[in-house]
Scaffold this motif. Structure first.
Motif, mmCIF file in Angstrom:
data_model
loop_
_atom_site.group_PDB
_atom_site.id
_atom_site.type_symbol
_atom_site.label_atom_id
_atom_site.label_comp_id
_atom_site.label_asym_id
_atom_site.label_seq_id
_atom_site.Cartn_x
_atom_site.Cartn_y
_atom_site.Cartn_z
ATOM 1 N N GLY A 99 1.132 33.763 0.018
ATOM 2 C CA GLY A 99 -0.083 33.094 -0.436
ATOM 3 C C GLY A 99 0.158 31.720 -1.016
ATOM 4 O O GLY A 99 -0.692 31.163 -1.708
ATOM 5 N N LEU A 100 1.322 31.157 -0.717
ATOM 6 C CA LEU A 100 1.675 29.844 -1.244
ATOM 7 C C LEU A 100 1.548 28.776 -0.173
ATOM 8 O O LEU A 100 1.607 29.055 1.020
ATOM 9 N N ARG A 101 1.426 27.554 -0.619
ATOM 10 C CA ARG A 101 1.355 26.403 0.270
ATOM 11 C C ARG A 101 2.417 25.413 -0.185
ATOM 12 O O ARG A 101 2.562 25.156 -1.384
ATOM 13 N N VAL A 102 3.155 24.849 0.750
ATOM 14 C CA VAL A 102 4.210 23.898 0.416
ATOM 15 C C VAL A 102 3.624 22.494 0.328
ATOM 16 O O VAL A 102 2.971 22.020 1.257
ATOM 17 N N VAL A 103 3.878 21.854 -0.811
ATOM 18 C CA VAL A 103 3.581 20.439 -0.983
ATOM 19 C C VAL A 103 4.894 19.794 -1.393
ATOM 20 O O VAL A 103 5.439 20.108 -2.457
ATOM 21 N N ALA A 104 5.427 18.948 -0.541
ATOM 22 C CA ALA A 104 6.687 18.267 -0.821
ATOM 23 C C ALA A 104 6.369 16.840 -1.261
ATOM 24 O O ALA A 104 5.650 16.119 -0.564
ATOM 25 N N VAL A 105 6.900 16.457 -2.408
ATOM 26 C CA VAL A 105 6.649 15.118 -2.945
ATOM 27 C C VAL A 105 7.965 14.361 -2.963
ATOM 28 O O VAL A 105 8.934 14.794 -3.582
ATOM 29 N N SER A 117 0.036 27.404 -9.917
ATOM 30 C CA SER A 117 -1.140 28.187 -9.540
ATOM 31 C C SER A 117 -2.330 27.263 -9.298
ATOM 32 O O SER A 117 -2.311 26.087 -9.679
ATOM 33 N N ARG A 118 -3.361 27.813 -8.709
ATOM 34 C CA ARG A 118 -4.589 27.037 -8.495
ATOM 35 C C ARG A 118 -5.187 26.562 -9.817
ATOM 36 O O ARG A 118 -5.881 25.552 -9.860
ATOM 37 N N ALA A 119 -4.912 27.274 -10.889
ATOM 38 C CA ALA A 119 -5.403 26.889 -12.222
ATOM 39 C C ALA A 119 -4.514 25.832 -12.873
ATOM 40 O O ALA A 119 -4.781 25.403 -13.988
ATOM 41 N N GLY A 120 -3.438 25.421 -12.180
ATOM 42 C CA GLY A 120 -2.544 24.403 -12.719
ATOM 43 C C GLY A 120 -1.446 24.942 -13.612
ATOM 44 O O GLY A 120 -0.754 24.175 -14.278
ATOM 45 N N ILE A 121 -1.253 26.243 -13.603
ATOM 46 C CA ILE A 121 -0.211 26.863 -14.420
ATOM 47 C C ILE A 121 1.095 26.899 -13.625
ATOM 48 O O ILE A 121 1.113 27.328 -12.481
ATOM 49 N N VAL A 122 2.173 26.444 -14.246
ATOM 50 C CA VAL A 122 3.480 26.477 -13.590
ATOM 51 C C VAL A 122 4.007 27.907 -13.678
ATOM 52 O O VAL A 122 4.331 28.402 -14.752
ATOM 53 N N VAL A 145 12.412 32.228 -5.701
ATOM 54 C CA VAL A 145 11.110 31.597 -5.941
ATOM 55 C C VAL A 145 9.991 32.569 -5.597
ATOM 56 O O VAL A 145 9.047 32.757 -6.369
ATOM 57 N N LEU A 146 10.102 33.211 -4.431
ATOM 58 C CA LEU A 146 9.062 34.145 -3.992
ATOM 59 C C LEU A 146 8.983 35.371 -4.906
ATOM 60 O O LEU A 146 7.885 35.836 -5.222
ATOM 61 N N ALA A 147 10.124 35.870 -5.349
ATOM 62 C CA ALA A 147 10.138 37.018 -6.268
ATOM 63 C C ALA A 147 9.486 36.643 -7.595
ATOM 64 O O ALA A 147 8.722 37.433 -8.164
ATOM 65 N N ALA A 148 9.754 35.443 -8.083
ATOM 66 C CA ALA A 148 9.143 34.993 -9.335
ATOM 67 C C ALA A 148 7.630 34.878 -9.179
ATOM 68 O O ALA A 148 6.871 35.248 -10.083
ATOM 69 N N HIS A 149 7.189 34.392 -8.025
ATOM 70 C CA HIS A 149 5.749 34.280 -7.773
ATOM 71 C C HIS A 149 5.100 35.666 -7.726
ATOM 72 O O HIS A 149 4.049 35.872 -8.342
ATOM 73 N N ARG A 150 5.718 36.582 -7.041
ATOM 74 C CA ARG A 150 5.168 37.946 -6.956
ATOM 75 C C ARG A 150 5.116 38.583 -8.350
ATOM 76 O O ARG A 150 4.134 39.248 -8.696
ATOM 77 N N ALA A 151 6.141 38.395 -9.141
ATOM 78 C CA ALA A 151 6.168 38.949 -10.500
ATOM 79 C C ALA A 151 5.067 38.316 -11.360
ATOM 80 O O ALA A 151 4.390 39.014 -12.114
ATOM 81 N N TRP A 152 4.875 37.023 -11.230
ATOM 82 C CA TRP A 152 3.823 36.338 -11.981
ATOM 83 C C TRP A 152 2.460 36.886 -11.575
ATOM 84 O O TRP A 152 1.611 37.154 -12.429
ATOM 85 N N GLU A 153 2.255 37.047 -10.278
ATOM 86 C CA GLU A 153 0.980 37.589 -9.796
ATOM 87 C C GLU A 153 0.742 39.003 -10.327
ATOM 88 O O GLU A 153 -0.371 39.336 -10.720
ATOM 89 N N ALA A 154 1.779 39.827 -10.351
ATOM 90 C CA ALA A 154 1.637 41.211 -10.828
ATOM 91 C C ALA A 154 1.278 41.225 -12.317
ATOM 92 O O ALA A 154 0.455 42.038 -12.750
ATOM 93 N N ARG A 155 1.879 40.339 -13.104
ATOM 94 C CA ARG A 155 1.588 40.277 -14.537
ATOM 95 C C ARG A 155 0.191 39.741 -14.813
ATOM 96 O O ARG A 155 -0.398 40.027 -15.846
#
Length: 142
Positions: free
Chosen positions: A21-27, A107-112, A130-140
């Motif tokens: 569910g992520l989108r890559v933005v490379a700056v 996140s879409r809310a601007g939370i890192v 990175v993906l595991a951290a995102h999944r854990a954040w989503e679960a919490r």
């Protein structure tokens, strides 16, 4: 060299990243033509932005590397890894060679949700981490 290596890694993992569910933005640092040159080749589905100054980098706490950050055993090892993968430094740099990188999931809310700030040149985040951290954040935060 390291920017192209990281962009290629993101491109190789794009399906996994999107499935999470992520989108890559490379700056990057440089002119828009630089993003147009490398993004379609290395990470065709990523949104790539090139800014003339490291404003976004500074906003996220990324720093300019010192000589010890750029020339040490780990950064030389990282450079060798990048070169073995076909990513070499061009004669004319398109950005600032001293800029250290980082990886952030915002996140879409601007939370890192996840932050990795490179300590040395070529110190990339591990995509599965990175993906595991995102999944854990989503679960919490579900």
């Amino acid at each position: 060299m390291f920017c192209r290596e990281w962009l290629a890694q993101l491109g190789r993992h794009q399906a996994e990243i999107e499935a999470a569910g992520l989108r890559v933005v490379a700056v990057g640092i440089g002119e828009p033509k630089h993003a147009q040159r490398y993004c379609p080749q290395l990470a065709p589905r990523a949104n790539c932005v090139s800014l003339p100054e490291p404003l976004a980098h500074a906003a996220y706490g990324l720093t300019m590397g010192t000589l010890k950050d750029l020339l040490n055993a780990q950064s030389i090892k990282n450079g060798w890894r990048a070169m073995r993968s076909g990513h070499t430094q061009s004669l004319v740099s398109t950005g600032n060679e001293r800029q250290l990188g980082g990886t952030f999931v915002v996140s879409r809310a601007g939370i890192v949700e996840f932050a990795q700030v490179s300590a040395v040149a070529g110190d990339h985040a591990d995509i599965p981490t990175v993906l595991a951290a995102h999944r854990a954040w989503e679960a919490r935060n579900a």
